[in-house]
Design a protein around this motif. Structure first.
Motif, PDB file in Angstrom:
ATOM      1  N   GLY A 114       0.854  -1.180   0.000  1.00 14.21           N
ATOM      2  CA  GLY A 114       0.000   0.000   0.000  1.00 14.21           C
ATOM      3  C   GLY A 114       0.889   1.229   0.000  1.00 14.21           C
ATOM      4  O   GLY A 114       1.752   1.376  -0.842  1.00 14.21           O
ATOM      5  N   HIS A 115       0.636   2.136   0.941  1.00 16.90           N
ATOM      6  CA  HIS A 115       1.488   3.293   1.243  1.00 16.90           C
ATOM      7  C   HIS A 115       1.333   4.465   0.285  1.00 16.90           C
ATOM      8  O   HIS A 115       1.211   5.611   0.711  1.00 16.90           O
ATOM      9  CB  HIS A 115       2.958   2.876   1.324  1.00 16.90           C
ATOM     10  N   THR A 116       1.383   4.211  -1.016  1.00 17.98           N
ATOM     11  CA  THR A 116       1.286   5.286  -2.005  1.00 17.98           C
ATOM     12  C   THR A 116      -0.110   5.271  -2.621  1.00 17.98           C
ATOM     13  O   THR A 116      -0.443   4.374  -3.411  1.00 17.98           O
ATOM     14  CB  THR A 116       2.344   5.122  -3.110  1.00 17.98           C
ATOM     15  N   PRO A 117      -0.969   6.250  -2.254  1.00 15.27           N
ATOM     16  CA  PRO A 117      -2.353   6.225  -2.759  1.00 15.27           C
ATOM     17  C   PRO A 117      -2.405   6.342  -4.275  1.00 15.27           C
ATOM     18  O   PRO A 117      -1.698   7.157  -4.882  1.00 15.27           O
ATOM     19  CB  PRO A 117      -2.992   7.460  -2.095  1.00 15.27           C
ATOM     20  N   LEU A 118      -3.224   5.532  -4.893  1.00 15.20           N
ATOM     21  CA  LEU A 118      -3.388   5.560  -6.343  1.00 15.20           C
ATOM     22  C   LEU A 118      -4.402   6.634  -6.717  1.00 15.20           C
ATOM     23  O   LEU A 118      -5.471   6.725  -6.121  1.00 15.20           O
ATOM     24  CB  LEU A 118      -3.845   4.189  -6.830  1.00 15.20           C
ATOM     25  N   VAL A 119      -4.049   7.454  -7.683  1.00 19.37           N
ATOM     26  CA  VAL A 119      -4.830   8.660  -7.951  1.00 19.37           C
ATOM     27  C   VAL A 119      -6.234   8.361  -8.478  1.00 19.37           C
ATOM     28  O   VAL A 119      -7.156   9.159  -8.285  1.00 19.37           O
ATOM     29  CB  VAL A 119      -4.084   9.583  -8.942  1.00 19.37           C
ATOM     30  N   ASP A 120      -6.410   7.211  -9.128  1.00 16.50           N
ATOM     31  CA  ASP A 120      -7.734   6.901  -9.677  1.00 16.50           C
ATOM     32  C   ASP A 120      -8.552   6.003  -8.767  1.00 16.50           C
ATOM     33  O   ASP A 120      -9.664   5.606  -9.112  1.00 16.50           O
ATOM     34  CB  ASP A 120      -7.604   6.259 -11.058  1.00 16.50           C
ATOM     35  N   GLY A 121      -8.013   5.690  -7.558  1.00 24.47           N
ATOM     36  CA  GLY A 121      -8.760   4.882  -6.619  1.00 24.47           C
ATOM     37  C   GLY A 121      -8.938   3.437  -7.042  1.00 24.47           C
ATOM     38  O   GLY A 121      -9.838   2.749  -6.561  1.00 24.47           O
ATOM     39  N   ARG A 122      -8.054   2.932  -7.916  1.00 26.74           N
ATOM     40  CA  ARG A 122      -8.148   1.546  -8.367  1.00 26.74           C
ATOM     41  C   ARG A 122      -6.864   0.798  -8.025  1.00 26.74           C
ATOM     42  O   ARG A 122      -5.764   1.321  -8.224  1.00 26.74           O
ATOM     43  CB  ARG A 122      -8.369   1.484  -9.880  1.00 26.74           C
ATOM     44  N   PRO A 123      -6.961  -0.435  -7.505  1.00 30.20           N
ATOM     45  CA  PRO A 123      -5.749  -1.214  -7.247  1.00 30.20           C
ATOM     46  C   PRO A 123      -4.992  -1.446  -8.546  1.00 30.20           C
ATOM     47  O   PRO A 123      -5.590  -1.514  -9.631  1.00 30.20           O
ATOM     48  CB  PRO A 123      -6.285  -2.520  -6.655  1.00 30.20           C
ATOM     49  N   GLU A 124      -3.678  -1.562  -8.434  1.00 25.61           N
ATOM     50  CA  GLU A 124      -2.845  -1.614  -9.634  1.00 25.61           C
ATOM     51  C   GLU A 124      -1.845  -2.760  -9.559  1.00 25.61           C
ATOM     52  O   GLU A 124      -1.145  -2.913  -8.559  1.00 25.61           O
ATOM     53  CB  GLU A 124      -2.099  -0.289  -9.774  1.00 25.61           C
ATOM     54  N   ILE A 179      -2.497  -1.773  -3.344  1.00 27.85           N
ATOM     55  CA  ILE A 179      -3.934  -1.748  -3.045  1.00 27.85           C
ATOM     56  C   ILE A 179      -4.316  -0.567  -2.144  1.00 27.85           C
ATOM     57  O   ILE A 179      -5.371  -0.592  -1.509  1.00 27.85           O
ATOM     58  CB  ILE A 179      -4.403  -3.083  -2.435  1.00 27.85           C
ATOM     59  N   ASP A 180      -3.455   0.467  -2.107  1.00 31.94           N
ATOM     60  CA  ASP A 180      -3.847   1.695  -1.400  1.00 31.94           C
ATOM     61  C   ASP A 180      -4.668   2.546  -2.365  1.00 31.94           C
ATOM     62  O   ASP A 180      -4.116   3.213  -3.240  1.00 31.94           O
ATOM     63  CB  ASP A 180      -2.627   2.463  -0.916  1.00 31.94           C
ATOM     64  N   THR A 181      -5.979   2.516  -2.196  1.00 29.53           N
ATOM     65  CA  THR A 181      -6.861   3.225  -3.125  1.00 29.53           C
ATOM     66  C   THR A 181      -7.413   4.516  -2.519  1.00 29.53           C
ATOM     67  O   THR A 181      -8.486   4.987  -2.906  1.00 29.53           O
ATOM     68  CB  THR A 181      -8.007   2.299  -3.587  1.00 29.53           C
ATOM     69  N   GLY A 182      -6.670   5.085  -1.567  1.00 27.34           N
ATOM     70  CA  GLY A 182      -6.989   6.424  -1.081  1.00 27.34           C
ATOM     71  C   GLY A 182      -8.286   6.532  -0.308  1.00 27.34           C
ATOM     72  O   GLY A 182      -9.087   7.432  -0.576  1.00 27.34           O
ATOM     73  N   ALA A 183      -8.479   5.658   0.674  1.00 29.80           N
ATOM     74  CA  ALA A 183      -9.730   5.686   1.447  1.00 29.80           C
ATOM     75  C   ALA A 183      -9.960   7.051   2.080  1.00 29.80           C
ATOM     76  O   ALA A 183     -11.067   7.605   1.996  1.00 29.80           O
ATOM     77  CB  ALA A 183      -9.708   4.601   2.526  1.00 29.80           C
ATOM     78  N   TYR A 184      -8.933   7.615   2.703  1.00 31.54           N
ATOM     79  CA  TYR A 184      -9.114   8.885   3.407  1.00 31.54           C
ATOM     80  C   TYR A 184      -9.305  10.056   2.458  1.00 31.54           C
ATOM     81  O   TYR A 184      -9.760  11.128   2.865  1.00 31.54           O
ATOM     82  CB  TYR A 184      -7.933   9.150   4.352  1.00 31.54           C
ATOM     83  N   LYS A 185      -8.995   9.863   1.189  1.00 29.58           N
ATOM     84  CA  LYS A 185      -9.213  10.903   0.189  1.00 29.58           C
ATOM     85  C   LYS A 185     -10.641  10.891  -0.347  1.00 29.58           C
ATOM     86  O   LYS A 185     -11.006  11.709  -1.189  1.00 29.58           O
ATOM     87  CB  LYS A 185      -8.227  10.727  -0.969  1.00 29.58           C
ATOM     88  N   GLY A 186     -11.442   9.929   0.123  1.00 26.69           N
ATOM     89  CA  GLY A 186     -12.817   9.820  -0.340  1.00 26.69           C
ATOM     90  C   GLY A 186     -12.986   8.910  -1.531  1.00 26.69           C
ATOM     91  O   GLY A 186     -14.058   8.899  -2.160  1.00 26.69           O
ATOM     92  N   HIS A 187     -11.944   8.128  -1.867  1.00 31.18           N
ATOM     93  CA  HIS A 187     -12.052   7.185  -2.987  1.00 31.18           C
ATOM     94  C   HIS A 187     -12.688   5.884  -2.497  1.00 31.18           C
ATOM     95  O   HIS A 187     -13.899   5.759  -2.483  1.00 31.18           O
ATOM     96  CB  HIS A 187     -10.691   6.939  -3.625  1.00 31.18           C
ATOM     97  N   CYS A 188     -11.875   4.937  -2.115  1.00 31.96           N
ATOM     98  CA  CYS A 188     -12.404   3.668  -1.628  1.00 31.96           C
ATOM     99  C   CYS A 188     -11.346   2.929  -0.815  1.00 31.96           C
ATOM    100  O   CYS A 188     -10.154   3.251  -0.876  1.00 31.96           O
ATOM    101  CB  CYS A 188     -12.885   2.786  -2.792  1.00 31.96           C
ATOM    102  N   LEU A 189     -11.807   1.942  -0.060  1.00 29.11           N
ATOM    103  CA  LEU A 189     -10.938   1.055   0.702  1.00 29.11           C
ATOM    104  C   LEU A 189     -10.971  -0.298   0.026  1.00 29.11           C
ATOM    105  O   LEU A 189     -12.050  -0.832  -0.250  1.00 29.11           O
ATOM    106  CB  LEU A 189     -11.421   0.943   2.149  1.00 29.11           C
ATOM    107  N   THR A 190      -9.786  -0.855  -0.232  1.00 28.57           N
ATOM    108  CA  THR A 190      -9.692  -2.054  -1.065  1.00 28.57           C
ATOM    109  C   THR A 190      -9.070  -3.219  -0.313  1.00 28.57           C
ATOM    110  O   THR A 190      -8.127  -3.060   0.449  1.00 28.57           O
ATOM    111  CB  THR A 190      -8.880  -1.758  -2.336  1.00 28.57           C
TER     112      THR A 190
END
Length: 238
Positions: free
Chosen positions: A162-172, A182-193
């Motif tokens: 994880g660690h580095t949030p993905l800008v589009d909120g999708r696992p990569e 799988i850091d999809t930026g939960a705290y940014k309002g995207h999603c938790l994966t």
């Protein structure tokens, strides 16, 4: 046992609860790859839930240390002389603990004992991944498994980080390093994966829960002891 690996939660307690509904304790080992705390509105709840789950399920659950746990540890031990944690979400987290009348130091021993990685023959999970630069388990190595933001090396097994949030909120998935972020930026309002794998690393599915608004965009942090208790009791009966 197959694997259910959860990305950075960052205090998004209600989204975390909803994602945990997809965990099957009888058939899946649960691994959370760090950064339970800071950024979101419910770090005390999130930390308490994880602590209680670990007590109940013991060896079938693994909570790894992230850089935000390490910053919190440093602060609570009086070793953060530059307010690093306070300036990276710790100030708000302390305020949340105060509102809940909870002492964060009660979790210090558990936080300190969190491992830096989990692995079997085919999969390795860590917070920020293996860069191949310096000692990966050195807590101060900015290219180690707590802090790394450089490209990962291919370890000959699947890495999940994880660690580095993905800008589009999708696992990569990165084929060159054979790794999932799988850091999809939960705290940014995207999603938790969360990602589900067979124990040999074979991909099964990803599950992404859109972040529940009150986790990141609310001043409310009322403590929901009943939610924690009912969640754990429900899993124990499965």
């Amino acid at each position: 046992m197959s694997l259910f690996i959860i990305g950075d939660v960052h205090g998004c307690f209600h989204s975390y609860l909803k994602l945990m509904d997809h965990w099957e304790p009888k058939t899946e080992t649960l691994i959370q790859l760090g950064d339970l705390v800071d950024r979101g509105n419910f770090s005390p709840l999130t930390l308490r839930l994880a602590f209680e789950i670990k007590k109940v399920f013991k060896n079938s659950v693994h909570f790894l240390k992230g850089n935000h746990e390490q910053m919190m540890i440093n602060y609570l031990q009086g070793e953060d002389h530059s307010d690093h944690w306070l300036n990276n979400g710790g100030k708000e987290t302390l305020e949340q603990f105060k509102k809940e009348n909870l002492n964060p130091e009660s979790y210090l021993g558990w936080l300190s004992s969190m491992p830096l990685f989990w692995e079997n023959k085919n999969v390795v999970v860590s917070h920020a991944g293996f860069s191949g630069i310096g000692s990966p388990l050195d807590l101060d190595n900015t290219d180690g498994v707590l802090w790394n933001r450089k490209s990962l090396v291919n370890l000959g097994k699947l890495q999940v980080i994880g660690h580095t949030p993905l800008v589009d909120g999708r696992p990569e998935f990165q084929s060159s390093s054979n790794s999932w972020n799988i850091d999809t930026g939960a705290y940014k309002g995207h999603c938790l994966t969360g990602i589900k794998l067979k124990k040999d690393g074979t991909f099964l599915e990803t599950i992404s829960i859109p972040t529940i608004t009150k986790d990141y965009n609310s001043t409310s942090s009322q403590f929901h002891t009943g939610l924690i208790k009912s969640s754990i009791e429900g899993k124990s009966r499965i």
